[in-house]
Scaffold this motif. Structure first.
Motif, mmCIF file in Angstrom:
data_model
loop_
_atom_site.group_PDB
_atom_site.id
_atom_site.type_symbol
_atom_site.label_atom_id
_atom_site.label_comp_id
_atom_site.label_asym_id
_atom_site.label_seq_id
_atom_site.Cartn_x
_atom_site.Cartn_y
_atom_site.Cartn_z
ATOM 1 N N ASP A 214 6.997 7.797 15.077
ATOM 2 C CA ASP A 214 7.834 7.454 16.218
ATOM 3 C C ASP A 214 7.678 6.006 16.651
ATOM 4 O O ASP A 214 8.153 5.608 17.714
ATOM 5 N N ILE A 215 6.990 5.186 15.844
ATOM 6 C CA ILE A 215 6.839 3.780 16.189
ATOM 7 C C ILE A 215 8.187 3.085 16.082
ATOM 8 O O ILE A 215 8.941 3.321 15.131
ATOM 9 N N ILE A 216 8.511 2.230 17.023
ATOM 10 C CA ILE A 216 9.732 1.425 16.955
ATOM 11 C C ILE A 216 9.314 0.024 16.558
ATOM 12 O O ILE A 216 8.826 -0.752 17.383
ATOM 13 N N PRO A 217 9.449 -0.346 15.275
ATOM 14 C CA PRO A 217 9.013 -1.663 14.827
ATOM 15 C C PRO A 217 10.018 -2.735 15.224
ATOM 16 O O PRO A 217 11.121 -2.445 15.683
ATOM 17 N N ARG A 218 9.612 -3.975 15.051
ATOM 18 C CA ARG A 218 10.491 -5.108 15.300
ATOM 19 C C ARG A 218 10.450 -6.037 14.106
ATOM 20 O O ARG A 218 9.629 -5.887 13.191
ATOM 21 N N ASP A 219 11.371 -7.011 14.088
ATOM 22 C CA ASP A 219 11.433 -7.960 12.988
ATOM 23 C C ASP A 219 10.174 -8.822 12.951
ATOM 24 O O ASP A 219 9.566 -9.119 13.997
ATOM 25 N N TYR A 220 9.802 -9.212 11.749
ATOM 26 C CA TYR A 220 8.652 -10.084 11.564
ATOM 27 C C TYR A 220 8.935 -11.472 12.132
ATOM 28 O O TYR A 220 10.028 -12.003 11.965
ATOM 29 N N ARG A 221 7.969 -12.027 12.844
ATOM 30 C CA ARG A 221 8.075 -13.378 13.382
ATOM 31 C C ARG A 221 6.974 -14.237 12.791
ATOM 32 O O ARG A 221 5.891 -13.732 12.475
ATOM 33 N N HIS A 222 7.254 -15.513 12.655
ATOM 34 C CA HIS A 222 6.274 -16.431 12.078
ATOM 35 C C HIS A 222 4.974 -16.404 12.892
ATOM 36 O O HIS A 222 4.976 -16.548 14.114
ATOM 37 N N GLY A 223 3.886 -16.173 12.208
ATOM 38 C CA GLY A 223 2.586 -16.105 12.882
ATOM 39 C C GLY A 223 2.083 -14.697 13.084
ATOM 40 O O GLY A 223 0.921 -14.510 13.469
ATOM 41 N N ASP A 224 2.933 -13.666 12.859
ATOM 42 C CA ASP A 224 2.478 -12.286 13.006
ATOM 43 C C ASP A 224 1.426 -11.950 11.942
ATOM 44 O O ASP A 224 1.494 -12.428 10.790
ATOM 45 N N ASP A 225 0.467 -11.118 12.327
ATOM 46 C CA ASP A 225 -0.580 -10.685 11.399
ATOM 47 C C ASP A 225 0.048 -9.748 10.363
ATOM 48 O O ASP A 225 0.700 -8.747 10.716
#
Length: 435
Positions: A214-225
């Motif tokens: 049920d996780i709602i992910p988001r788009d990858y952003r520069h600097g994300d682990d």
């Protein structure tokens, strides 16, 4: 600092030049009359020297009219208010700047700014001649003990020549607005509850960090682990997706202000209603500083911020609420039913109510509103009430589930806030200490 321009059609209906000649003073008219009389005598007596004297006497006021007429339209003015929003009883400064954009020096300037009577007398200034391209700046102070929104302006300017022959007036069309906010009292740094789900300790809801469907992910952003990449969503979307960070549920607070005219007696800055408005402003300011999401609701159904307000900026939300409290007035309502629709649905969090005289029917409405809250405190803005009646109303509110206190004139709101915290703690409703 915005420049003030003259309004369209500000000149006299007789025409700008004829209006300028209408500005001749008694001295200027006397010079014209003396010049005409000297010219007539010169013609009758055949004295050319006397004619030259008459022409000089008549030419001086005419020349002053022409010079001032050309100068009047070449004087610019501006006003700057600092600050534009002040608390009741605090001062603001108004800075006026007058600039001569003509190629000739100006005459004597008499400056007057229009202000409402509650802000004090109209400020007047006398400015000496201003050289071409020069400017002059003056400052005055204003203050009000009454909250509200007050217009400043338009600025009025009167020009006079050095000889006192002509005086011309000019009114600019621009004005500013000064907002006087309610008085704000400092409150002790205690939390009365209102956290999501009724938890008084401000606990946070944490979104899972691994493998939940049920996780709602988001788009990858520069600097994300990269360790937070959600591979299932990435494969499905064809683009890198990451799990969201922890999202705390913000503690909420709803402040109810009873504005019914019938609920309050008296008027003026020391009235019970003004005390209630000041209390509502103080609570909003205090709780927002503690990290609460605040909402203002009145018996008219007003909700600030409303459901259509799309902002998460606490400073902006606080500004909206304070501006609303600066101009709030009595309503003609008989009951508090409008507050039921104004309060956001579901859990309203901590509920703080500033109310006037209430009957059993209105207490029943407050009881239904209390069911939506994790904690409820009612501050009864008591006027010159019978002590027995006041005690009865406080007892009835307590039976409806409220922590009810009397808001008497002269009693610091901070003391009542501390008392409410102690009573809620004694009732086991989750009060916590300062953070």
């Amino acid at each position: 600092m915005a420049e003030h321009r003259p309004p369209a059609g500000a000149e006299d209906d007789r025409g700008p030049l004829r209006a300028a000649f209408a500005g001749l003073t008694t001295r200027g008219r006397s010079f014209l009359a003396a010049g005409g009389a000297a010219a007539a005598c010169a013609y009758l007596l055949g004295q050319p020297d006397l004619l030259r004297v008459g022409m000089l006497l008549a030419a001086l006021p005419v020349l002053c009219v022409l010079v001032l007429h050309g100068t009047r339209s070449r004087v610019a003015a501006a006003r700057r208010l600092s600050p534009a929003r002040v608390g009741a009883g605090s001062e603001a400064r108004v800075h006026l700047r007058v600039e001569n954009v003509a190629r000739v020096p100006s005459g004597l300037l008499l400056l007057q700014d229009r202000v409402p009577y509650v802000l004090g007398p109209r400020p007047r200034f006398v400015l000496d001649r201003i050289e071409p391209g020069g400017r002059r700046e003056v400052t005055y102070r204003i203050r009000s003990d009454l909250r509200g929104r007050y217009p400043l302006g338009p600025l009025q300017l009167r020009l006079a020549d050095p000889f006192g022959m002509v005086e011309l007036s000019r009114s600019f069309n621009a004005y500013d607005v000064m907002t006087v906010l309610p008085r704000i009292e400092s409150l002790p740094p205690v939390r009365l509850g209102g956290d999501a789900g009724g938890h008084g300790d401000g606990r946070q809801r944490v979104i899972a960090v691994a493998g939940d469907d049920d996780i709602i992910p988001r788009d990858y952003r520069h600097g994300d682990d990269l360790r937070r990449v959600h591979w299932r969503s990435t494969a499905h979307r064809g683009a890198l997706m990451v799990r969201r960070e922890e999202q705390p549920l913000q503690a909420r607070c709803t402040v109810l202000l009873d504005t019914r005219r019938r609920a309050y007696a008296g008027g003026g800055p020391e009235s019970a209603f003004e005390r209630a408005v000041s209390g509502a402003a103080s609570v909003v300011s205090h709780l927002v500083a503690l990290g609460y999401g605040a909402q203002l609701v009145t018996d008219t159904g007003l909700a600030m911020p409303g459901p259509d307000t799309s902002t998460a900026d606490t400073t902006e939300v606080t500004g909206l609420i304070m501006d609303a409290l600066a101009v709030v007035d009595h309503s003609a309502n008989d009951g508090l039913d409008g507050a039921l629709g104004g309060a956001r649905g579901g859990d309203t969090g901590l509920l703080i109510a500033f109310i006037g005289a209430v009957d059993d029917e209105q207490i029943a409405v407050l009881g239904r509103l209390r069911q939506r809250a994790t904690g409820a405190v009612a501050l009864l803005a008591a006027g010159q009430w019978d002590p027995a009646y006041e005690a009865d109303r406080l007892r009835a509110l307590g039976q409806a589930g409220w922590t009810a206190l009397a808001l008497h004139q002269g009693v610091p709101l901070g003391r009542l806030w501390q008392q409410a915290a102690l009573e809620l703690a004694g009732a086991g409703r989750g009060v916590t200490g300062p953070r």
